[in-house]
Design an enzyme around this catalytic site. Structure first.
Site, PDB file in Angstrom:
ATOM      1  N   HIS A  63       0.876  -1.208   0.077  1.00 19.66           N
ATOM      2  CA  HIS A  63      -0.180  -0.091   0.031  1.00 19.66           C
ATOM      3  C   HIS A  63       0.809   1.175   0.058  1.00 19.66           C
ATOM      4  O   HIS A  63       1.860   1.146   0.459  1.00 19.66           O
ATOM      5  CB  HIS A  63      -1.158   0.007   1.205  1.00 19.66           C
ATOM      6  N   ASP A 180       5.908   1.549   6.971  1.00 21.08           N
ATOM      7  CA  ASP A 180       4.622   0.743   6.776  1.00 21.08           C
ATOM      8  C   ASP A 180       3.787   1.891   5.880  1.00 21.08           C
ATOM      9  O   ASP A 180       3.058   2.785   6.386  1.00 21.08           O
ATOM     10  CB  ASP A 180       3.934   0.680   8.091  1.00 21.08           C
ATOM     11  N   GLU A 214      -5.104   2.124   2.457  1.00 16.27           N
ATOM     12  CA  GLU A 214      -4.849   0.712   3.076  1.00 16.27           C
ATOM     13  C   GLU A 214      -5.399   0.962   4.658  1.00 16.27           C
ATOM     14  O   GLU A 214      -6.075   0.232   5.290  1.00 16.27           O
ATOM     15  CB  GLU A 214      -3.551   0.161   3.125  1.00 16.27           C
ATOM     16  N   GLU A 215      -4.787   2.094   5.191  1.00 15.24           N
ATOM     17  CA  GLU A 215      -4.776   2.498   6.586  1.00 15.24           C
ATOM     18  C   GLU A 215      -6.136   2.961   6.940  1.00 15.24           C
ATOM     19  O   GLU A 215      -6.466   3.218   8.222  1.00 15.24           O
ATOM     20  CB  GLU A 215      -3.687   3.612   6.845  1.00 15.24           C
ATOM     21  N   GLU A 237       4.388  -6.001   3.524  1.00 15.50           N
ATOM     22  CA  GLU A 237       4.025  -5.284   4.518  1.00 15.50           C
ATOM     23  C   GLU A 237       5.131  -4.750   5.482  1.00 15.50           C
ATOM     24  O   GLU A 237       6.057  -5.684   5.800  1.00 15.50           O
ATOM     25  CB  GLU A 237       2.944  -6.136   5.355  1.00 15.50           C
ATOM     26  N   HIS A 324       3.389   3.006  12.771  1.00 13.23           N
ATOM     27  CA  HIS A 324       1.860   4.088  13.196  1.00 13.23           C
ATOM     28  C   HIS A 324       2.377   5.024  14.261  1.00 13.23           C
ATOM     29  O   HIS A 324       1.820   5.203  15.372  1.00 13.23           O
ATOM     30  CB  HIS A 324       1.014   2.905  13.831  1.00 13.23           C
TER      31      HIS A 324
END
Length: 363
Positions: A63, A180, A214-215, A237, A324
């Site tokens: 992503h 990510d 995606e998030e 990922e 994150h």
């Protein structure tokens, strides 16, 4: 060896969910020798030139987007109220630098607000609870009019963490944001570049699919899987490294431990034959890998695996510390292991192995 310049360019790019166009430009720049296009959602598709029709299709997924924010409203004093785009933990947000991008493309540095300890009551000093409504962004404006007319900021403008990439050559460690999943995007590009000159000899047609949003609910992969209609898929990922949180034996995503082969998470259960192939390839080629059974988390595999008549998916994770959040660490050698695993798995696919993965020989 990991392409450090490529990783720097992709991780530095501005790209919260729904605002991935800067990342798209970088992806296209590094996909030399491939045919690249994007759709209206900012999903990107990369294919090899002179493709042979009729072969099973393996889709490489990662992503494009990163966790970020959106301006929700502008207060009278010029502070920006925000919404999260993706899953930050609130305690990691105050007192950090961010970048606000206006609709004209201008970027302003801001600071997520944190009340100085001097102004806290004793009760507040012991209260660690937060709501996103408590966290505002200060760009230096003193009024709503100044924020809008001088800075050009409007509700709906995107915000990203303000972090610049660094590579520490002496220990092979990368520092930056959005590992990510820009590391996954790099993995698609490098896998396809490694295979493009032998595309006509492969048993599969390799298609890269860089998914948007995606998030915020793995939305892009819903579209890419419908468009590509793959028979197999490899999902890359940026996986949360756990070696600082679990003791040896329990940790399954250690930095410098090699590529993570994910057996299960909240989004899917892996295909046993696909996993077995990856393990055999790792053992035969000397590629470091670590098996992971996740109690939580999810990837685009959840959407891709449910497409059409079902798609076997192999999830390969690159251990990344503190995903994150604003700041990440990753080892270049783990990126190399991930790309090597994908390349060798694709080379190892033949008609017999594909039939076993698709379970065509089970009944």
């Amino acid at each position: 060896m990991a392409n450090i310049k490529e990783i720097e360019a992709l991780t530095n790019a501005f790209g919260p969910s729904g605002f991935e166009e800067e990342v798209i430009r970088e992806v296209k720049n590094w996909c030399q020798g491939l045919d690249v296009k994007n759709d209206a959602m900012y999903n990107v598709y990369a294919t090899m030139k002179n493709r042979k029709e009729g072969r099973p299709v393996i889709m490489l997924d990662a992503h494009l987007d990163e966790c970020g924010f959106m301006v929700q409203s502008i207060l009278e004093n010029g502070l920006l109220s925000i919404l999260m785009l993706g899953g930050f933990h609130l305690t990691s947000l105050p007192a950090h630098s961010v970048i606000v991008r206006t609709r004209s493309g201008k970027k302003h540095r801001g600071i997520t607000t944190s009340k100085p300890v001097h102004f806290l009551t004793p009760a507040q000093r012991n209260d660690n609870s937060l709501d996103i409504e408590d966290i505002l962004v200060d760009v230096g404006a003193s009024s709503r009019e100044e924020a809008m007319e001088v800075y050009g900021i409007r509700p709906g403008d995107p915000i990203m963490p303000d972090v610049s990439f660094e590579y520490h050559e002496e220990n092979g460690i990368m520092y930056g944001k959005a590992f990510d999943n820009r590391l996954g995007c790099v993995s698609i590009i490098e896998t396809m570049q490694a295979l493009k000159d032998e595309a006509d000899r492969l048993a599969v047609d390799v298609v890269g699919a860089f998914a948007a949003q995606e998030e915020v609910g793995t939305r892009g992969a819903t579209v890419t899987a419908q468009q590509v209609q793959p028979d197999l898929a490899i999902v890359f990922e940026g996986s949360p490294a756990d070696d600082f949180f679990f003791r040896p034996g329990l940790a399954q995503c250690s930095m410098k431990g090699g590529v993570q082969i994910r057996h299960m998470d909240n989004s899917y259960i892996s295909n046993v034959e696909f996993i077995r192939l990856a393990q055999e390839v790792g053992d035969r080629c000397g590629i470091k890998y670590q098996d992971a059974v996740r109690r939580g988390g999810s990837t685009n595999a959840g959407k891709i695996s449910l497409t059409g008549k079902a798609v076997p998916v192999l999830v390969l994770g690159i251990p990344s510390r503190y995903v994150h959040s604003h700041y990440n660490f990753c080892a270049a050698e783990d990126v190399d292991a991930t790309v090597s695993m994908a390349v060798e798995v694709i080379r190892a696919l033949d008609q017999e192995r594909i039939a076993r993965i698709l379970r065509n020989d089970m009944i």
